[in-house]
Design an enzyme around this catalytic site. Sequence first.
Site, PDB file in Angstrom:
ATOM      1  N   CYS A 102      -2.122   2.553   9.244  1.00  0.00           N
ATOM      2  CA  CYS A 102      -3.129   1.544   8.855  1.00  0.00           C
ATOM      3  C   CYS A 102      -4.311   1.507   9.811  1.00  0.00           C
ATOM      4  CB  CYS A 102      -2.479   0.171   8.779  1.00  0.00           C
ATOM      5  SG  CYS A 102      -1.470  -0.101   7.312  1.00  0.00           S
ATOM      6  N   HIS A 122       0.859  -1.190   0.000  1.00  0.00           N
ATOM      7  CA  HIS A 122       0.000   0.000   0.000  1.00  0.00           C
ATOM      8  C   HIS A 122       0.893   1.238   0.000  1.00  0.00           C
ATOM      9  CE1 HIS A 122      -3.961  -1.691   1.910  1.00  0.00           C
ATOM     10  NE2 HIS A 122      -4.080  -1.585   0.605  1.00  0.00           N
TER      11      HIS A 122
END
Length: 268
Positions: free
Chosen positions: A262, A165
């Site tokens: 996250c 990511h």
Amino acid sequence: MYAPRRYLMCPPEYFRVTYSINPWMDPGKPVDVRLALAQWEQLAERYRALGHTVHELTPRPELPDLVFAANGALALGGRVLGARFAHPQRYGEAAVHREWHLAHGCREFREPEHVNEGEGDFAVTASCLLAGRGFRSSPLSHPEAQEFFGRPVIGLDLVDPRFYHLDTALCVLDDARDDAVMYYPDAFSPGSQAVLARLFPDAVLADEADARALGLNAVSDGHHVVLPQAAQGLAARLRERGYEPVPVDLTELLKGGGSVKCVTAELR
């Protein structure tokens, strides 16, 4: 100066690693849920001590990765682009985030047509969105976000599966400025490295050790930078630039492939 922020988080009450959808996840390594919850609570309290507001999602036993709240949507200016997850194990999280945003003042919600994982692959700067692609989010999600938010989207190619990511490889340090980011160059393709160097010539660069500690999976309010405590070299470089590093221990959640960012969605 920095302004108070609003964050959305989810306690890791049901966090576990029973499948592997990124290189960090190993179902053979047991998770200490009590320790994960204690580390998460310390992070939430740290945000509150800095003057920020923390909203909480209700944990779901069938969604162990719901703790990684940044992946569920991108909220900007009262508009929210929902997520469409790449892996079926996480499909159900999208509806949880949608319900929360619609119940908490979302002005306009868009159900995405293309795969994107929220702030996992979208980062907000003062004038544009930086958007990751290569492992999770579809390149087609970039024009979709640009059309919805009316902001230019700059696509960046991720090439190292450990940094699956964008938020594992890059962090915006001040979203009121267009020149304040930190990133790990080797996570990106040569062309994307050239784009980043042109856009951010004064960026803080992370070395491999700090990147492997997920030091770039951080949250900044423009002054305080909350980041994994193992990223000591990165913390020193941030301090030299006038930021105040705030180290935290989220090693238990690292077993799921995530750290500070996250687990933290920002409500802009």
